[in-house]
Design a protein around this motif. Structure first.
Motif, mmCIF file in Angstrom:
data_model
loop_
_atom_site.group_PDB
_atom_site.id
_atom_site.type_symbol
_atom_site.label_atom_id
_atom_site.label_comp_id
_atom_site.label_asym_id
_atom_site.label_seq_id
_atom_site.Cartn_x
_atom_site.Cartn_y
_atom_site.Cartn_z
ATOM 1 N N TYR A 1 0.831 -1.201 0.000
ATOM 2 C CA TYR A 1 0.000 0.000 0.000
ATOM 3 C C TYR A 1 0.868 1.254 0.000
ATOM 4 N N LYS A 2 1.915 1.244 0.819
ATOM 5 C CA LYS A 2 2.789 2.414 0.929
ATOM 6 C C LYS A 2 3.491 2.708 -0.400
ATOM 7 N N GLU A 3 3.901 1.644 -1.114
ATOM 8 C CA GLU A 3 4.574 1.827 -2.395
ATOM 9 C C GLU A 3 3.635 2.441 -3.426
ATOM 10 N N ARG A 4 2.354 2.017 -3.391
ATOM 11 C CA ARG A 4 1.378 2.568 -4.337
ATOM 12 C C ARG A 4 1.165 4.059 -4.102
ATOM 13 N N VAL A 5 1.044 4.442 -2.850
ATOM 14 C CA VAL A 5 0.841 5.853 -2.527
ATOM 15 C C VAL A 5 2.080 6.661 -2.914
ATOM 16 N N THR A 6 3.250 6.124 -2.646
ATOM 17 C CA THR A 6 4.488 6.806 -3.006
ATOM 18 C C THR A 6 4.590 6.959 -4.527
ATOM 19 N N GLY A 7 4.289 5.890 -5.251
ATOM 20 C CA GLY A 7 4.321 5.950 -6.718
ATOM 21 C C GLY A 7 3.323 6.960 -7.263
ATOM 22 N N ALA A 8 2.107 6.950 -6.714
ATOM 23 C CA ALA A 8 1.077 7.888 -7.169
ATOM 24 C C ALA A 8 1.484 9.322 -6.867
ATOM 25 N N ALA A 9 1.955 9.568 -5.652
ATOM 26 C CA ALA A 9 2.361 10.925 -5.268
ATOM 27 C C ALA A 9 3.533 11.402 -6.131
ATOM 28 N N SER A 10 4.458 10.507 -6.420
ATOM 29 C CA SER A 10 5.603 10.875 -7.262
ATOM 30 C C SER A 10 5.149 11.243 -8.674
ATOM 31 N N TYR A 40 3.187 19.993 -21.273
ATOM 32 C CA TYR A 40 1.799 19.863 -20.830
ATOM 33 C C TYR A 40 1.292 18.445 -21.047
ATOM 34 N N THR A 41 1.548 17.898 -22.232
ATOM 35 C CA THR A 41 1.067 16.553 -22.546
ATOM 36 C C THR A 41 1.775 15.506 -21.696
ATOM 37 N N LEU A 42 3.085 15.609 -21.549
ATOM 38 C CA LEU A 42 3.808 14.651 -20.704
ATOM 39 C C LEU A 42 3.374 14.761 -19.239
ATOM 40 N N GLY A 43 3.037 15.961 -18.802
ATOM 41 C CA GLY A 43 2.505 16.137 -17.454
ATOM 42 C C GLY A 43 1.193 15.406 -17.267
ATOM 43 N N ASN A 44 0.324 15.464 -18.263
ATOM 44 C CA ASN A 44 -0.954 14.753 -18.189
ATOM 45 C C ASN A 44 -0.769 13.241 -18.208
ATOM 46 N N VAL A 45 0.142 12.759 -19.056
ATOM 47 C CA VAL A 45 0.421 11.322 -19.113
ATOM 48 C C VAL A 45 0.946 10.837 -17.766
ATOM 49 N N THR A 46 1.840 11.598 -17.173
ATOM 50 C CA THR A 46 2.416 11.236 -15.884
ATOM 51 C C THR A 46 1.356 11.234 -14.784
ATOM 52 N N ALA A 47 0.472 12.205 -14.799
ATOM 53 C CA ALA A 47 -0.594 12.257 -13.796
ATOM 54 C C ALA A 47 -1.547 11.072 -13.931
ATOM 55 N N ILE A 48 -1.869 10.674 -15.156
ATOM 56 C CA ILE A 48 -2.719 9.492 -15.362
ATOM 57 C C ILE A 48 -2.023 8.245 -14.837
ATOM 58 N N ALA A 49 -0.729 8.144 -15.083
ATOM 59 C CA ALA A 49 0.028 6.999 -14.569
ATOM 60 C C ALA A 49 -0.027 6.964 -13.045
ATOM 61 N N GLY A 50 -0.065 8.125 -12.415
ATOM 62 C CA GLY A 50 -0.150 8.184 -10.955
ATOM 63 C C GLY A 50 -1.436 7.570 -10.421
ATOM 64 N N SER A 51 -2.543 7.814 -11.089
ATOM 65 C CA SER A 51 -3.790 7.209 -10.621
ATOM 66 C C SER A 51 -3.770 5.706 -10.844
ATOM 67 N N GLY A 52 -2.991 5.246 -11.817
ATOM 68 C CA GLY A 52 -2.835 3.812 -12.036
ATOM 69 C C GLY A 52 -2.143 3.115 -10.877
ATOM 70 N N PHE A 53 -1.291 3.839 -10.160
ATOM 71 C CA PHE A 53 -0.649 3.259 -8.983
ATOM 72 C C PHE A 53 -1.673 2.982 -7.884
ATOM 73 N N ILE A 54 -2.661 3.833 -7.760
ATOM 74 C CA ILE A 54 -3.657 3.678 -6.691
ATOM 75 C C ILE A 54 -4.595 2.510 -6.970
ATOM 76 N N VAL A 55 -5.169 2.473 -8.146
ATOM 77 C CA VAL A 55 -6.174 1.441 -8.449
ATOM 78 C C VAL A 55 -5.595 0.240 -9.176
ATOM 79 N N GLY A 56 -4.372 0.337 -9.626
ATOM 80 C CA GLY A 56 -3.755 -0.737 -10.387
ATOM 81 C C GLY A 56 -3.981 -0.538 -11.878
ATOM 82 N N PRO A 57 -3.044 -1.021 -12.686
ATOM 83 C CA PRO A 57 -3.140 -0.769 -14.128
ATOM 84 C C PRO A 57 -4.357 -1.425 -14.792
ATOM 85 N N MET A 58 -4.733 -2.618 -14.376
ATOM 86 C CA MET A 58 -5.885 -3.286 -14.995
ATOM 87 C C MET A 58 -7.178 -2.543 -14.682
ATOM 88 N N ARG A 59 -7.368 -2.184 -13.415
ATOM 89 C CA ARG A 59 -8.589 -1.464 -13.050
ATOM 90 C C ARG A 59 -8.603 -0.075 -13.686
#
Length: 140
Positions: A1-10, A40-59
């Motif tokens: 859980y801690k790694e997911r939050v750290t990955g998302a926050a990063s 701007y576009t790379l920032g958006n891609v990175t932010a989307i990847a952050g939410s993937g850390f929380i819910v997981g890539p499949m979800r």
């Protein structure tokens, strides 16, 4: 859980930093429009990847492809790729800003799908604004 939050926050932090760099590039003038589009576009891609850390890539993928948001997500992802291609290969300001505008609108519509009645509120606000503009222009 801690790694997911750290990955998302990063990812969110890096996405925010890239969007700040994009804003700085925009203020540096016309010559930096390509830099703005890329950051701007790379920032958006990175932010989307952050939410993937929380819910997981499949979800995350299932949420993005849900029927309610499938079209908005497709437009958003397509315009992100098109923005990068246009900014790097065809640095035409009008084309880049058009792609960024579509990208931004798709992001808002996509994000509103996660908020109960979010899209309804946006549609109603746009209808109200259009009515106001119509009255202003026609003098009704």
């Amino acid at each position: 859980y801690k790694e997911r939050v750290t990955g998302a926050a990063s990812c969110v932090g890096l996405g925010l930093l890239l969007n700040v760099l994009a804003a700085l590039a925009l203020f540096m003038g016309k010559a930096h429009v390509t830099d703005y589009a890329v950051f701007y576009t790379l920032g958006n891609v990175t932010a989307i990847a952050g939410s993937g850390f929380i819910v997981g890539p499949m979800r995350q993928t299932k949420l993005m492809c849900h029927p309610v948001r499938r079209i908005a997500c497709s437009i958003y992802l397509t315009t992100m790729m098109a923005t990068l291609i246009a900014a790097i290969n065809y640095p035409d300001i009008l084309l880049i800003f058009t792609m960024l505008l579509i990208q931004y609108c798709a992001l808002i519509w996509y994000g509103a799908s996660f908020i109960p009645f979010g899209r309804t509120c946006i549609a109603k606000a746009l209808q109200t604004a259009a009515g106001f503009c119509k009255k202003s222009v026609l003098g009704l």
